[in-house]
Design an enzyme around this catalytic site. Sequence first.
Site, PDB file in Angstrom:
ATOM      1  N   HIS A   1       0.067   6.847  -0.069  1.00 15.54           N
ATOM      2  CA  HIS A   1       0.375   7.798  -1.132  1.00 15.54           C
ATOM      3  C   HIS A   1      -0.572   8.983  -0.992  1.00 15.54           C
ATOM      4  CE1 HIS A   1       1.806   9.163  -5.107  1.00 15.54           C
ATOM      5  NE2 HIS A   1       0.553   9.580  -5.270  1.00 15.54           N
ATOM      6  N   CYS A   2      -0.008  10.159  -0.762  1.00 20.21           N
ATOM      7  CA  CYS A   2      -0.808  11.362  -0.555  1.00 20.21           C
ATOM      8  C   CYS A   2      -0.859  12.165  -1.855  1.00 20.21           C
ATOM      9  CB  CYS A   2      -0.214  12.213   0.571  1.00 20.21           C
ATOM     10  SG  CYS A   2      -1.170  13.697   0.960  1.00 20.21           S
ATOM     11  N   GLN A   3      -2.049  12.313  -2.400  1.00 17.65           N
ATOM     12  CA  GLN A   3      -2.182  13.068  -3.641  1.00 17.65           C
ATOM     13  C   GLN A   3      -2.056  14.572  -3.416  1.00 17.65           C
ATOM     14  OE1 GLN A   3      -6.081  12.561  -5.289  1.00 17.65           O
ATOM     15  NE2 GLN A   3      -7.142  12.977  -3.341  1.00 17.65           N
TER      16      GLN A   3
ATOM     17  N   ASN B   1       1.485  14.926  -3.739  1.00 12.74           N
ATOM     18  CA  ASN B   1       1.950  14.222  -4.931  1.00 12.74           C
ATOM     19  C   ASN B   1       3.226  13.428  -4.644  1.00 12.74           C
ATOM     20  OD1 ASN B   1       1.963  13.352  -7.595  1.00 12.74           O
ATOM     21  ND2 ASN B   1       3.100  15.139  -8.343  1.00 12.74           N
ATOM     22  N   ASN B   2       3.192  12.663  -3.571  1.00 10.00           N
ATOM     23  CA  ASN B   2       4.350  11.846  -3.232  1.00 10.00           C
ATOM     24  C   ASN B   2       3.920  10.769  -2.245  1.00 10.00           C
ATOM     25  OD1 ASN B   2       6.943  10.894  -3.206  1.00 10.00           O
ATOM     26  ND2 ASN B   2       7.854  12.689  -2.245  1.00 10.00           N
TER      27      ASN B   2
END
Length: 457
Positions: A287-289, A292-293
């Site tokens: 999950h890549c902040q 945001n996805n």
Amino acid sequence: MSTSPTSPHTPPKKLTAGRVRTSLDRVFGLSFTNRISLDSIRNRSDAPFDEERALTPPKSPHDSPPHFFNNRAPPAPSSRSHSPAPSHSSSISGRPHSPSPPPSFIATPPTPSHNSKYPLSHRPLLKPASSKPVRNYELHPSRNNFFLSGRLLTGGDTPYAFIASFSLVLGLAGLWFSTTCVFWWHHSAGTKAIVIIGAYLAALVVSTMLTTATTDPGILPRGLDPDPPYPATSPSDGGMRAPMPRDLKVRSDVVRVKYCPTCKIYRPPRSSHCKMCDNCVDGCDHHCQWVNNCIGRRNYTTFFALLCAAATTLVLIIITCALHLWLLTTIPNASGQSPNFRHALSDRKGIGSAVAFCLSIAIIWPVAALLAYHARLLLLNVTTIEMIRNQAHTAVPGASKPPNPFSHGTRRRNVAAVLCRPKGYTWLQAHNVAIQDLREINPGARGAEQAGGPGRS
């Protein structure tokens, strides 16, 4: 001369055919403008001729005569004049009568409604307050945020990191185009290609970043295994029983998949449940902040393209800004003083190039490190979650590195299998209209009981 014996009770065939045709005209109001020649029909085949079969209309919903049930009277005869014909019973005395309809027969068809064009198994779900259909994203229980009627989505994490990173991309691109690119555009004719290439790379970074942030990463459907098998005995520590895992054979190895109690499915291999988005994602990498996805099977290619485009653009910005500042130090000012770095910063474009240079130097290190890490994952054909598990497994003394059943044998094939694979369809289909199944269990038996039950003795 010998004659063939004929029965005295058998009427001539032509007379019988004419009577049957006239009877059909009287009963059903049909007009045979082109008279049927029974002789021509008889001569077409060597099989035994059947007048009743020859005069039977085709089995078509528009051409076949109506059958009247419930002892209803036939329609009135046509107003055209016909010769007197014998009764219907006498003309087809040898024909058996049609069986009576079952008690559950409904003579009056149901009143059509606005949903009649959809089958019971595929009825759209409508909102109770209005007649608008309900979309699938409105019924999906997750932390994702949907936009444009479910066409776009973002993760369930806070969007501040994504807003900050996207603003930094736009700010750095705008600063570089308004200062350094203006200098290179007017410097010479050959340096205009630098601006064009920079514009293409900047557009590629923005487009891949937005695509990665708003694409369904591969959210798996829910409720496919609502009743998983449980072990017969409880755990020895007194905890709750967990659903039994499943072992799948992948090539020569065995991969164990676990049951997700939140999504109520057995996760496919290389899938994981994201706590930020509250979804099981197919081929979940992490999950890549910053976007945001989740990064999964359907957006990993655009994510890797984002890293490549961002690293290339930062290298171009650093080189062009450094050359711009160096050229400004070699150009004498209007007073004829020797140029220096302070003289280069006295120009507005020089200050912009210096700021863009410093920002690019600060950003390129984490971007380059992330690009190198995912390039290594591509060569090995493993995900970030699998790499972390392998490192935790090898940290145990005496444990060997677990095999990778998903590797294609060579690095070139691993890279091609990940970057050249199709995007695939979305399981979620967030924009589609929600469908409900209104079929009943054995509705014919229930209808027969309601229709024929009271009348039976």
